[in-house]
Design a protein around this motif. Structure first.
Motif, PDB file in Angstrom:
ATOM      1  N   ILE A   1       0.843  -1.206   0.000  1.00  0.00           N
ATOM      2  CA  ILE A   1       0.000   0.000   0.000  1.00  0.00           C
ATOM      3  C   ILE A   1       0.873   1.248   0.000  1.00  0.00           C
ATOM      4  O   ILE A   1       0.665   2.168  -0.803  1.00  0.00           O
ATOM      5  N   PHE A   2       1.852   1.270   0.892  1.00  0.00           N
ATOM      6  CA  PHE A   2       2.791   2.388   0.976  1.00  0.00           C
ATOM      7  C   PHE A   2       3.453   2.642  -0.382  1.00  0.00           C
ATOM      8  O   PHE A   2       3.535   3.768  -0.856  1.00  0.00           O
ATOM      9  N   GLY A   3       3.914   1.563  -1.014  1.00  0.00           N
ATOM     10  CA  GLY A   3       4.639   1.676  -2.275  1.00  0.00           C
ATOM     11  C   GLY A   3       3.788   2.076  -3.457  1.00  0.00           C
ATOM     12  O   GLY A   3       4.307   2.623  -4.436  1.00  0.00           O
ATOM     13  N   MET A   4       2.499   1.830  -3.414  1.00  0.00           N
ATOM     14  CA  MET A   4       1.627   2.170  -4.540  1.00  0.00           C
ATOM     15  C   MET A   4       1.142   3.617  -4.508  1.00  0.00           C
ATOM     16  O   MET A   4       0.664   4.130  -5.523  1.00  0.00           O
ATOM     17  N   LEU A   5       1.290   4.296  -3.378  1.00  0.00           N
ATOM     18  CA  LEU A   5       0.761   5.656  -3.280  1.00  0.00           C
ATOM     19  C   LEU A   5       1.512   6.656  -4.168  1.00  0.00           C
ATOM     20  O   LEU A   5       0.897   7.465  -4.857  1.00  0.00           O
ATOM     21  N   SER A   6       2.834   6.609  -4.177  1.00  0.00           N
ATOM     22  CA  SER A   6       3.603   7.546  -5.025  1.00  0.00           C
ATOM     23  C   SER A   6       3.315   7.344  -6.512  1.00  0.00           C
ATOM     24  O   SER A   6       3.069   8.322  -7.224  1.00  0.00           O
ATOM     25  N   PRO A   7       3.314   6.096  -7.019  1.00  0.00           N
ATOM     26  CA  PRO A   7       2.963   5.917  -8.432  1.00  0.00           C
ATOM     27  C   PRO A   7       1.540   6.389  -8.759  1.00  0.00           C
ATOM     28  O   PRO A   7       1.313   6.928  -9.849  1.00  0.00           O
ATOM     29  N   LEU A   8       0.615   6.198  -7.815  1.00  0.00           N
ATOM     30  CA  LEU A   8      -0.752   6.691  -8.044  1.00  0.00           C
ATOM     31  C   LEU A   8      -0.773   8.212  -8.169  1.00  0.00           C
ATOM     32  O   LEU A   8      -1.430   8.764  -9.052  1.00  0.00           O
ATOM     33  N   ILE A   9      -0.032   8.875  -7.303  1.00  0.00           N
ATOM     34  CA  ILE A   9       0.053  10.345  -7.368  1.00  0.00           C
ATOM     35  C   ILE A   9       0.678  10.764  -8.694  1.00  0.00           C
ATOM     36  O   ILE A   9       0.215  11.714  -9.340  1.00  0.00           O
ATOM     37  N   MET A  10       1.717  10.044  -9.121  1.00  0.00           N
ATOM     38  CA  MET A  10       2.373  10.382 -10.386  1.00  0.00           C
ATOM     39  C   MET A  10       1.432  10.152 -11.575  1.00  0.00           C
ATOM     40  O   MET A  10       1.437  10.932 -12.527  1.00  0.00           O
ATOM     41  N   LEU A  11       0.627   9.088 -11.508  1.00  0.00           N
ATOM     42  CA  LEU A  11      -0.346   8.827 -12.577  1.00  0.00           C
ATOM     43  C   LEU A  11      -1.356   9.968 -12.661  1.00  0.00           C
ATOM     44  O   LEU A  11      -1.640  10.482 -13.745  1.00  0.00           O
ATOM     45  N   VAL A  12      -1.860  10.385 -11.512  1.00  0.00           N
ATOM     46  CA  VAL A  12      -2.807  11.504 -11.469  1.00  0.00           C
ATOM     47  C   VAL A  12      -2.137  12.787 -11.972  1.00  0.00           C
ATOM     48  O   VAL A  12      -2.765  13.612 -12.621  1.00  0.00           O
ATOM     49  N   GLY A  13      -0.838  12.909 -11.703  1.00  0.00           N
ATOM     50  CA  GLY A  13      -0.076  14.080 -12.132  1.00  0.00           C
ATOM     51  C   GLY A  13       0.269  14.095 -13.609  1.00  0.00           C
ATOM     52  O   GLY A  13       0.895  15.031 -14.094  1.00  0.00           O
ATOM     53  N   GLY A  14      -0.101  13.038 -14.351  1.00  0.00           N
ATOM     54  CA  GLY A  14       0.099  13.066 -15.791  1.00  0.00           C
ATOM     55  C   GLY A  14       1.009  11.996 -16.362  1.00  0.00           C
ATOM     56  O   GLY A  14       1.177  11.923 -17.573  1.00  0.00           O
ATOM     57  N   HIS A  15       1.600  11.161 -15.518  1.00  0.00           N
ATOM     58  CA  HIS A  15       2.433  10.086 -16.057  1.00  0.00           C
ATOM     59  C   HIS A  15       1.555   9.034 -16.716  1.00  0.00           C
ATOM     60  O   HIS A  15       0.342   9.014 -16.530  1.00  0.00           O
TER      61      HIS A  15
END
Length: 193
Positions: A68-82
């Motif tokens: 869960i901890f590790g998936m939060l940053s990629p989720l934020i990056m996806l929302v940010g346009g990645h």
């Protein structure tokens, strides 16, 4: 061994550490302003963030916490346009990291260190976007200018990415050991762990 379930307190801890980790990830990511430094970004991130993640693993020794901890940053990056690549790549990496941690029953330094070394490769997905979702990644990077994108196209090859992954693992091992030293020296004495 009966597995402990995550509680609200654990989820709050995950959230707090995820924010700290994301800030560190973003700050270290600023080196990418110089394209060639993108290739050492995962190595440096592992060294710098090792203490944060090792402290997190010492505080939350339960199944799925690291995932869960590790998936939060990629989720934020996806929302940010990645692109979707970063999320799919991170998902695969986090499953492996979680399984390694599980082998050590969540409290073994050796397995937590190996888990973090694999965990740290998730950020390589930000570069793999150039290979697996090239057009979208180029479109995203154009705000840095055509010259910047041209350099990235030359830099991000499968051969270079093999070295980037190796660097991420080595950086993760170094960062985990720095984290171990700091945990023993400061956090355990202060009663934080």
């Amino acid at each position: 061994m009966k597995e402990k379930k995550l509680k609200i307190k654990d989820l709050v801890t995950i959230g707090v550490f995820a924010v700290i980790y994301f800030v560190v990830t973003f700050a270290v990511g600023m080196i990418g302003v110089i394209p060639i430094l993108f290739l050492i970004y995962p190595t440096i991130l592992g060294i710098v963030s090792g203490t944060v993640v090792m402290l997190f693993m010492a505080k939350v020794q339960k199944p799925w916490a690291l995932f869960i901890f590790g998936m939060l940053s990629p989720l934020i990056m996806l929302v940010g346009g990645h692109t979707y690549v970063i999320l799919l790549h991170a998902f695969a990496v986090m499953i492996i990291a979680e399984l390694i941690r599980r082998i050590g029953h969540y409290n073994s330094f050796k397995y937590n260190m190996l888990s973090f070394a694999i965990f740290n490769t998730w950020i390589c997905g930000s570069l793999m976007q150039m290979l697996w979702a090239r057009e979208k990644y180029i479109e995203l990077s154009m705000m840095m200018g055509k010259e910047y994108v041209d350099i990235l196209i030359k830099l991000i090859t499968y051969q270079h990415m093999a070295l980037v992954y190796l660097g991420a693992i080595i950086g993760g091992l170094i960062g985990a050991n720095i984290g171990r030293i700091l945990l023993k020296k400061h956090f355990i004495k202060a009663g934080i762990v």
